[in-house]
Structure formats: C-alpha cells, structure tokens
Design a protein around this motif. Structure first.
Motif, PDB file in Angstrom:
ATOM      1  N   LYS A  42      41.656  43.803  42.312  1.00  0.00           N
ATOM      2  CA  LYS A  42      41.244  44.516  41.096  1.00  0.00           C
ATOM      3  C   LYS A  42      40.746  43.561  40.021  1.00  0.00           C
ATOM      4  N   GLN A  66      43.272  50.490  50.596  1.00  0.00           N
ATOM      5  CA  GLN A  66      43.203  50.329  49.146  1.00  0.00           C
ATOM      6  C   GLN A  66      42.081  49.383  48.740  1.00  0.00           C
ATOM      7  N   ILE A  70      38.893  50.121  46.173  1.00  0.00           N
ATOM      8  CA  ILE A  70      38.655  49.316  44.976  1.00  0.00           C
ATOM      9  C   ILE A  70      37.321  48.582  45.056  1.00  0.00           C
ATOM     10  N   SER A  71      37.049  47.976  46.218  1.00  0.00           N
ATOM     11  CA  SER A  71      35.862  47.127  46.377  1.00  0.00           C
ATOM     12  C   SER A  71      35.238  47.365  47.752  1.00  0.00           C
TER      13      SER A  71
END
Length: 477
Positions: A42, A66, A70-71
């Motif tokens: 993050k 996850q 996020i990316s």
C-alpha cells in the motif's frame, strides 16, 4: 532494475534473496509476515513480489488476492516446496505470475525476474499463460489435411491429439461460441488462439482474459471499460477488453469465476451485441466471437447456482475438451522436446535430449500441472545439467519417486502400482519411498553399465553413499 519484495517467514531465505538480488542491481525489501507485506504494498510500488505459500499467519494465496486488489500490475511469484505444486498451479489460476520451487536456484530466480519485467507493461486482463506454444515437427501429420494449423503449435500424432485438432478445424471457420474444458495448465488458451487463427477473424485482435485473476471490483472496468469520472479513481477514460477485441475473438478463461453481476452484464452484451462503458451514456455495437474455458463442468456450476443457466446456453454452441498431458500418449515426449529447445534458448545451453530413464519417467508421471508443470520441470532441470542429456539427478525427487504412486481419475485419489509394491496388507509410506529409491538406483546402474562412479555422479551422491544404499536395498551389482 526491478523493485522487489520478498515475503517469507524464513529469515535465511529473506537474507539470501536480498543479498543476491541486491548484488544484481535490484532494489529489494523483505518482510517475515504477509500482513506487513500488504502494508508495504500500500505504501510502495513493487514490480515483483516473491511470496512463500506457507506463511505462518496468512496463506500465500490470501496475500496474492490482496496484492491484486491493491496493485493489479504487480507480479506475484509463489515460493513453494515441490510437494505443493498442485496447490501452486491452483494459485496461478488466481493470478500468480509463476512459482519457484525450493531449494531456490539463482539462475531460475533471475530468469523469472527478467520475464516479469518484460510482462509488466502488458494489460493485466490479457493473460500470458505460463504454457508457451510448442513447435510442430516438420512432416507431422494433420488430422484432415484440409486446414493447416498455425505452425507455432504442436499437435502430435497420438489419437487424443488428432481428435482434438479435428474438432478445432471443424469449429474454427464458424462463428460459434465455444466452451473449452480442461485442467489448469493443459493449454486451453493455445486451443482458443488456434481457433481464432484458423478463422476469418485471424487479422483482427485476439484478447485473452483470465477471469480468475479479476477481482469483483476490477472486472467491470476491465471488461466493459469506463468513462472519466465513471467511478472514484477513474481519472481518464479507458476502453474495455471487449472493445479491444472488436472484430476479433475474446477468450474468457475460468469463466465460472465471474461474479453474478458481471454475468448479467455479459448476458446483455451477448444478446444485444452492444456495450456501454461504466459511467457512459451511449451504447457501442460490437462484433466479437466469444470463446470461454473452465476446469469445472459448467452444467454443475449452473445446478449449484454459481453460473447463470441462460448464459451457459448462449455459450454452449460447441464444446471441446482438452486432454490432460498424462493422456497424450507418445506426444508427451514431443512436448518435452519443445520445452527443452525453449529452455536451451533461454539459458544459452545446448543440451541435446533426455536420458532413457528420464524419458521413461516422463511417460509414467501423472503431470498434475500439465504443460505448465512440464515446462518448469525442464527449465529447472536444464539449470542443473552440465552434460548433453538431462539425467535423473536433475529432476525433483518427488517426480523420481512418483511412478510408484499414480493419481487416478476415479474417486480414490491414489492408486498404487501393484507390480512393484505389496499392497495386500497395511501400506507403509516409508517402504514406498524406499522401494522407489531402489528402482531409481537400479535404473541408473543399468544406464551406466554398473559403473558405480558414474552412477553415483548421476545420482548426485558419493560412491560411499551409493554402496551404503546398495547394501540397504540389497541390490546386487
């Protein structure tokens, strides 16, 4: 130079990778926990993440999920023991870039980083399946002789391969929607691409999308596109992959993973042949052939409420089943030969082939990860090979021992080879491993005309250890 994050609860592995990769000019961060790794993602952009599958508090697949939320552009490579290859293959379906097997081999790590950097600018929805296409041998027979398939593919001459090519040739010239069934890593995307290249759409785009790698939040934007301001964070307009594929073919892999809401939008697109971007007010007419793939029966998915029945019947105009590698007969070694040629080129080596025991082993092994697993096994073996042929000593022990334990397609997951093992009574796993080891030693001795020095070198042990094992297994030599 790549920005790399290593997530592993083994401090030695973190230190090893950090020192090694830093010396190669890469920027490396490490952490011992998946939770801290997520926080780091993050706060900082990484090109590649090496993540251990078996973390103490957070499984590798959860970290992967996850990270992708996020990316999405960050590539994730799973670190696993070879016994977990079945799980690793499953994680690749969820969006992992690739996996590496312990013990880690430096050249393999560097090769993976190089491939990840080359792929980092590719759209996240365009699948780059870790099963490259194979080269067809000159003079190889074609199933009908009426259509010449793309010469970049290998079909082979086994009955399963001939039947598969015949079905591809039959449906390719039509505009039928196609469902392709097959295990993970069996080459479903290659089949879809061949259908496209044998059709009238061959000069138009072919777009492959791994639905398993799309989060619920990203799926709509990636498939339909969005207008500027269409949702929070949409600072510019972006065409969806259906627009990119207009006039050509779109391949939706692992279609059953799409959410119900996305399935509704897909049904509208199929029925009306129109698309509206997220946040848009105008419809755009589309002409796209849709090919979908799944490793589970979509009929069962319909019964279980996971997949819409009306969408299933829209797609089910023609069905193709890709046989797993273990059922490709004599063509198994044709695939192995291709992956050997690829690995030679990638690693700048000139290994000419496989020893007879290795070829025998390849034909007996179950190949749970199919072509993807074979490619990785051969690439890894070449890193360890210093002679003209790949020897047994270059293969993972789990593959060497596997011929005594075969995985069946029946309800029982394990079938023992009764010709080699006594299964009349209780089964002792230690005995199974010992019997497998004895079989390998016998094969290597025969291959080397019972020259114990050469046999020990091929097995990767010293002569004293070999003599102890001969005595232990009561092998006459």
């Amino acid at each position: 130079m790549a920005s790399i994050l290593v997530i592993d609860d083994n401090l030695d592995i973190c230190r090893l990778l950090q020192r090694f990769l830093s010396k190669k000019g890469h920027e490396v961060d490490t952490t011992l926990s998946g939770e801290e790794g997520i926080i780091m993602v993050k706060e900082k952009a990484f090109d590649l993440i090496f993540c251990d599958f078996n973390l103490r508090k957070m499984e590798g697949r959860e970290v992967l999920q996850q990270v992708k939320s996020i990316s999405p552009q960050t590539k994730v490579a799973i670190i696993t023991g070879y016994a977990d290859v079945r799980i690793a293959v499953e994680v690749i379906k969820k969006g992992a870039f690739d996996y590496v097997v312990k013990p880690l081999i430096p050249d393999e790590i560097l090769s993976l980083i190089e491939r990840a950097l080359k792929a980092k600018d590719a759209p996240i929805s365009v699948a780059t399946e870790a099963v490259p296409t194979a080269i067809i041998k000159k003079g190889a027979k074609k199933s009908t002789g009426t259509v010449t398939p793309n010469p970049d593919y290998i079909w082979g001459e086994d009955r399963a391969s001939s039947d598969l090519l015949r079905e591809v040739e039959l449906v390719a010239p039509t505009n039928f929607s196609v469902i392709i069934y097959g295990e993970s890593g069996s080459g479903k995307e290659n089949i879809a691409k061949t259908i496209h290249e044998l059709s009238d759409r061959k000069d138009k785009p072919f777009v492959a999308i791994d639905c398993g790698a799309l989060t619920k939040e990203l799926a709509g934007s990636e498939l339909w596109g969005h207008e500027k301001g269409g949702f929070t964070g949409a600072v510019t307009a972006k065409p969806g992959q259906f627009e990119v594929a207009d006039g050509g073919t779109i391949f939706l892999d692992e279609i059953a993973n799409l959410s119900y809401e996305i399935q509704v939008g897909l049904l509208r697109l199929v029925q009306e042949k129109k698309l509206r971007r997220i946040g848009g007010i105008k419809d755009k007419e589309l002409d796209v052939r849709i090919i979908v793939a799944s490793n589970e029966d979509l009929k069962e998915a319909v019964k279980n409420g996971k997949f819409r029945e009306d969408l299933y019947y829209r797609f089910n105009e023609f069905t193709i089943t890709v046989p797993p590698l273990r059922k490709r007969g004599k063509d198994i070694m044709a695939f192995a030969g291709h992956f050997l040629a690829q690995a030679n080129q990638e690693l700048n080596k000139t290994v000419k082939g496989f020893s007879a025991p290795v070829a025998d082993l390849f034909n007996k092994y179950d190949w749970p990860g199919n072509l993807r697993e074979m490619r990785n096994v051969i690439r890894r073996a070449l890193l360890l090979t210093q002679s003209d042929e790949v020897q047994l000593s270059a293969l993972p022990q789990e593959i060497i021992y596997a011929p005594t334990i075969a995985f069946s397609d029946e309800s029982s997951p394990i079938r023992l080879d009764e010709s080699k093992l006594d299964v009349s009574g209780p089964i002792n796993l230690k005995d199974i491993a010992a019997n497998a080891e004895a079989e390998v030693i016998k094969k290597v001795l025969e291959e080397n005309q019972y020259n114990k020095t050469k046999a020990a070198q091929q097995l990767g042990i010293d002569r004293k250890t070999l003599f102890n094992k001969l005595k232990q297994h009561r092998i006459q030599s």
